[in-house]
Motif scaffolding. Structure first.
Motif, PDB file in Angstrom:
ATOM      1  N   LEU A  53      30.124  19.182  15.841  1.00  0.00           N
ATOM      2  CA  LEU A  53      30.882  20.377  15.469  1.00  0.00           C
ATOM      3  C   LEU A  53      31.531  20.849  16.756  1.00  0.00           C
ATOM      4  CD1 LEU A  53      31.447  22.669  13.400  1.00  0.00           C
ATOM      5  CD2 LEU A  53      29.377  23.737  14.191  1.00  0.00           C
ATOM      6  N   GLY A  54      32.850  20.676  16.847  1.00  0.00           N
ATOM      7  CA  GLY A  54      33.480  20.903  18.144  1.00  0.00           C
ATOM      8  C   GLY A  54      32.872  19.909  19.112  1.00  0.00           C
ATOM      9  N   HIS A  55      32.315  20.387  20.195  1.00  0.00           N
ATOM     10  CA  HIS A  55      31.638  19.474  21.118  1.00  0.00           C
ATOM     11  C   HIS A  55      30.124  19.503  20.957  1.00  0.00           C
ATOM     12  CE1 HIS A  55      35.091  18.002  23.209  1.00  0.00           C
ATOM     13  NE2 HIS A  55      35.548  19.232  23.338  1.00  0.00           N
ATOM     14  N   THR A  56      29.622  20.290  20.021  1.00  0.00           N
ATOM     15  CA  THR A  56      28.181  20.295  19.773  1.00  0.00           C
ATOM     16  C   THR A  56      27.815  19.020  19.023  1.00  0.00           C
ATOM     17  OG1 THR A  56      28.165  22.697  19.645  1.00  0.00           O
ATOM     18  CG2 THR A  56      26.325  21.557  18.653  1.00  0.00           C
ATOM     19  N   ALA A  57      26.844  18.305  19.527  1.00  0.00           N
ATOM     20  CA  ALA A  57      26.435  17.078  18.846  1.00  0.00           C
ATOM     21  C   ALA A  57      24.937  17.123  18.581  1.00  0.00           C
ATOM     22  CB  ALA A  57      26.785  15.864  19.690  1.00  0.00           C
ATOM     23  N   ILE A  58      24.569  16.863  17.333  1.00  0.00           N
ATOM     24  CA  ILE A  58      23.182  16.951  16.897  1.00  0.00           C
ATOM     25  C   ILE A  58      22.789  15.646  16.224  1.00  0.00           C
ATOM     26  CG2 ILE A  58      21.551  18.241  15.470  1.00  0.00           C
ATOM     27  CD1 ILE A  58      22.869  20.150  17.303  1.00  0.00           C
ATOM     28  N   LEU A  59      21.619  15.170  16.551  1.00  0.00           N
ATOM     29  CA  LEU A  59      21.099  13.987  15.871  1.00  0.00           C
ATOM     30  C   LEU A  59      19.769  14.358  15.232  1.00  0.00           C
ATOM     31  CD1 LEU A  59      21.308  10.924  15.371  1.00  0.00           C
ATOM     32  CD2 LEU A  59      20.100  10.579  17.509  1.00  0.00           C
ATOM     33  N   VAL A  60      19.643  14.064  13.943  1.00  0.00           N
ATOM     34  CA  VAL A  60      18.404  14.384  13.238  1.00  0.00           C
ATOM     35  C   VAL A  60      17.807  13.112  12.666  1.00  0.00           C
ATOM     36  CG1 VAL A  60      17.419  15.609  11.277  1.00  0.00           C
ATOM     37  CG2 VAL A  60      19.136  16.711  12.648  1.00  0.00           C
ATOM     38  N   GLY A  61      16.532  12.925  12.905  1.00  0.00           N
ATOM     39  CA  GLY A  61      15.842  11.790  12.314  1.00  0.00           C
ATOM     40  C   GLY A  61      14.653  12.288  11.512  1.00  0.00           C
ATOM     41  N   ILE A  62      14.461  11.732  10.344  1.00  0.00           N
ATOM     42  CA  ILE A  62      13.335  12.140   9.495  1.00  0.00           C
ATOM     43  C   ILE A  62      12.414  10.951   9.280  1.00  0.00           C
ATOM     44  CG2 ILE A  62      12.668  13.038   7.243  1.00  0.00           C
ATOM     45  CD1 ILE A  62      15.230  14.519   7.110  1.00  0.00           C
ATOM     46  N   LYS A  63      11.156  11.186   9.525  1.00  0.00           N
ATOM     47  CA  LYS A  63      10.176  10.154   9.247  1.00  0.00           C
ATOM     48  C   LYS A  63       9.163  10.695   8.257  1.00  0.00           C
ATOM     49  CE  LYS A  63      10.071   7.019  13.155  1.00  0.00           C
ATOM     50  NZ  LYS A  63       9.857   5.695  12.565  1.00  0.00           N
ATOM     51  N   ALA A  64       8.837   9.896   7.268  1.00  0.00           N
ATOM     52  CA  ALA A  64       7.862  10.321   6.264  1.00  0.00           C
ATOM     53  C   ALA A  64       6.539   9.643   6.558  1.00  0.00           C
ATOM     54  CB  ALA A  64       8.349   9.956   4.875  1.00  0.00           C
ATOM     55  N   GLU A  65       5.491  10.442   6.592  1.00  0.00           N
ATOM     56  CA  GLU A  65       4.162   9.868   6.791  1.00  0.00           C
ATOM     57  C   GLU A  65       3.210  10.447   5.766  1.00  0.00           C
ATOM     58  OE1 GLU A  65       2.811  10.330  10.807  1.00  0.00           O
ATOM     59  OE2 GLU A  65       4.556   9.268  11.596  1.00  0.00           O
ATOM     60  N   ILE A  66       2.138   9.723   5.537  1.00  0.00           N
ATOM     61  CA  ILE A  66       1.177  10.228   4.564  1.00  0.00           C
ATOM     62  C   ILE A  66       0.152  11.092   5.277  1.00  0.00           C
ATOM     63  CG2 ILE A  66      -0.642   9.579   2.933  1.00  0.00           C
ATOM     64  CD1 ILE A  66       1.007   7.172   2.217  1.00  0.00           C
ATOM     65  N   GLY A  67      -0.016  12.297   4.785  1.00  0.00           N
ATOM     66  CA  GLY A  67      -0.965  13.220   5.398  1.00  0.00           C
ATOM     67  C   GLY A  67      -1.796  13.907   4.348  1.00  0.00           C
ATOM     68  N   LYS A  68      -2.526  14.904   4.813  1.00  0.00           N
ATOM     69  CA  LYS A  68      -3.388  15.650   3.904  1.00  0.00           C
ATOM     70  C   LYS A  68      -2.712  16.977   3.593  1.00  0.00           C
ATOM     71  CE  LYS A  68      -8.383  16.547   3.887  1.00  0.00           C
ATOM     72  NZ  LYS A  68      -8.662  16.876   2.623  1.00  0.00           N
ATOM     73  N   PRO A  69      -2.635  17.356   2.330  1.00  0.00           N
ATOM     74  CA  PRO A  69      -1.973  18.625   2.022  1.00  0.00           C
ATOM     75  C   PRO A  69      -2.758  19.811   2.579  1.00  0.00           C
ATOM     76  CG  PRO A  69      -2.742  17.553   0.012  1.00  0.00           C
ATOM     77  CD  PRO A  69      -3.091  16.660   1.137  1.00  0.00           C
ATOM     78  N   ARG A  70      -2.046  20.887   2.787  1.00  0.00           N
ATOM     79  CA  ARG A  70      -2.718  22.082   3.287  1.00  0.00           C
ATOM     80  C   ARG A  70      -3.599  22.651   2.176  1.00  0.00           C
ATOM     81  NH1 ARG A  70       2.496  23.870   6.615  1.00  0.00           N
ATOM     82  NH2 ARG A  70       1.963  22.549   8.361  1.00  0.00           N
TER      83      ARG A  70
END
Lengths: 273, 274
Positions: A53-70
């Motif tokens: 966005l303009g000169h702002t650059a963002i990289l997002v990575g999502i990883k899914a892992e198996i965990g225990k629910p709260r």
């Protein structure tokens, strides 16, 4: 963020421009800068997106892992945010310099996205009370040129759209022991419904008007975002924010759908584009 | 550290047994009215007790109590800035440190500052800064420490009020006091100055609209809002009404805070007897 100094004359120039709905770079008060979105940029993730966005650059990575629910919400999965302010973006982030901004950003993201209506967290549940999907959403700031919040929220939304969680199913043997089985087909995936995932719209009050997507210069004109506002202008700003947010959502979803429909024909741009 | 191998170690992570109570035994927030006799949809904040000057070593301090929410704040400074590289020649710097005592919440907290506390520290800083004449304190720093002794809802709002009271007690020049008020929106109605169960509990059925909470920090005599935090989701009009209600709530606190300040000034400089 990189500190920008504005002289009095510059300040007056910018403020008068804003008053007449014409900003330094030719935009109106409610326009975003040129935005580029590319999804599926990192192959090791379950979903990723890069937004400039303009000169702002963002990289997002999502990883899914198996965990225990709260324990409080046994039938829901959850999201974890982490924002890394890398020293690439500005030298001020070197060492622990970016930590404060990082926690602020990730706390805000958590507040905004971890919402019953934004993502149906129940779809992330595998077996109530025992297993659920945890989505680790890691945000990397590659370049800072103002308006981090909006750019990050768009990038997160795009990455969530791109996320494919492998399907699992639970088998039970005679003794009641449960086992999680991963589907053999790598294309057998679950998608998330991102229709209601929010976008953040940041408004900056410059003079008597407010602007969307302020550049660093404009932000420096509005006391660097650390002033106070009178109640009426807050109400006006929420109204504008809502309008702009709606106008941002529709084209964003369209672009994301379009990119996906291209499939393999899509031209990859990468990080030098 | 030597480890006693014969001892059975507890689990790394533990939960309060209270959250495993069956649904029927859990305390439910009533759908009509409020437990402490206040009304929904009205700006009747809890009665507030405020007093200045309880920490003798600090430059200024304040204690505030609203219902069971109790917190104290101390202010140190202005003094020379510690980190020389960040010295600002023109204006002073304000530091805010917000902490929950480990025993203050239902769940035991850690001594190290968690992310919620960092978030609150930042919100507190942003709410207070517009009220303090920082340009009068060049090259110096002012520290504000808030400690929550008992958390029964609306801690951030009361922390703002308490901190501004302590700043005033320390004799720091200010444009105005900063008052805080928070509100829990529950569908069409709202609960002002919510208690902890009201704040965190889901008061009505799931998927209902307009569930959220709002905290406002107000400079009352300048009529400026210096801080606004909003959680959850609300329609635009609801949000506007919620902010208005919070502002009204802030104004109700104003006389109490003023009285506390007058008292502290009287104590410091008793009027001449003749």
């Amino acid at each position: 963020m990189a500190t920008v100094q504005v002289s009095e004359a510059e300040k007056v120039y910018i403020m008068h421009g804003v008053r007449d709905d014409l900003r330094v770079d030719g935009r109106g008060c409610e326009d975003y800068r040129h935005m580029e979105i590319e999804t599926d940029v990192v192959s090791n993730t379950d979903g990723s997106a890069k937004v400039t966005l303009g000169h702002t650059a963002i990289l997002v990575g999502i990883k899914a892992e198996i965990g225990k629910p709260r324990p409080m919400v046994a039938d829901e999965g959850f999201l974890e945010f982490f924002v890394d302010c890398s020293a690439n973006a500005t030298p001020e982030f070197e060492g622990r310099g970016g930590d404060e901004l990082g926690t602020e950003l990730s706390n805000t993201l958590y507040k905004v996205f971890n919402n019953r209506n934004s993502i149906d967290l129940r779809t992330l549940c595998i077996s109530p009370g025992e297993h659920c999907w945890v989505l680790y959403i890691d945000v990397l700031l590659l370049q800072c040129d103002g308006n981090l919040f909006d750019a990050i929220s768009v990038a997160v939304k795009a990455a969530l759209f791109n996320t494919r969680i492998p399907k699992v199913h639970i088998s039970e043997d005679e003794e009641g022991g449960k086992e999680i089985e991963l589907s053999d087909d790598p294309y057998d995936c679950m998608r998330l419904n991102v229709e209601n995932v929010p976008c953040i719209v940041t408004l900056c009050k410059v003079g008597h008007r407010h602007v969307v997507d302020a550049t660093l210069l404009e932000k420096a004109c509005s006391e660097g975002g650390r002033g106070s506002l009178d109640p009426e202008s807050i109400f006006e700003m929420t109204e504008t924010g809502k309008r702009v947010g709606k106008a941002l959502h529709a084209p964003l979803m369209e672009v994301l759908q379009k990119e996906e429909s291209l499939g393999k024909k899509r031209q990859k741009v990468g990080f030098l584009g | 550290m030597p480890v006693d191998t014969k001892r059975v170690r507890g689990p790394d992570e533990s939960q309060s047994p209270l959250i495993f109570l069956p649904k029927s035994a859990q305390k439910v927030v009533p759908k009509e009215g409020r437990e402490d006799g206040r009304q929904r949809g009205q700006t009747d904040v809890r009665p507030v007790f405020a007093r200045c000057g309880l920490v003798s070593q600090a430059k200024g301090s304040a204690y505030i109590e609203a219902g069971n929410t109790k917190l104290m704040c101390s202010v140190y400074g202005p003094r020379e800035i510690e980190r020389k590289d960040e010295t600002d020649m023109k204006s002073g710097r304000l530091f805010c440190d917000f902490r929950f005592a480990p025993f203050s919440c239902q769940k035991r907290g850690a001594w190290i500052q968690g992310s919620e506390e960092k978030d609150f520290s930042l919100a507190l800083l942003e709410s207070l800064r517009p009220g303090v004449c920082l340009h009068k304190y060049p090259r110096s720093q002012i520290e504000v420490n808030v400690m929550v002794l008992e958390n029964d809802g609306s801690v951030l709002a009361h922390a703002v009020t308490c901190a501004s009271l302590a700043l005033a007690d320390a004799g720091i020049e200010m444009y105005d006091l900063v008052l805080g008020c928070s509100l829990r929106q529950d569908g069409a109605t709202y609960l002002i100055d919510p208690t902890f169960p009201e704040e965190s509990g889901s008061c009505v059925a799931d998927n209902a609209e307009n569930q959220g909470s709002v905290t406002v920090a107000l400079l009352p005599s300048l009529n400026q809002v210096s801080g606004l935090q909003s959680d959850g989701e609300m329609g635009e009009e609801t949000l506007v009404d919620a902010v208005r209600a919070c502002i009204e709530g802030c104004h109700k606190l104003y006389p109490v805070v003023q009285q506390a300040l007058i008292k502290s000034v009287r104590r410091k400089a008793p009027p001449p007897e003749n």
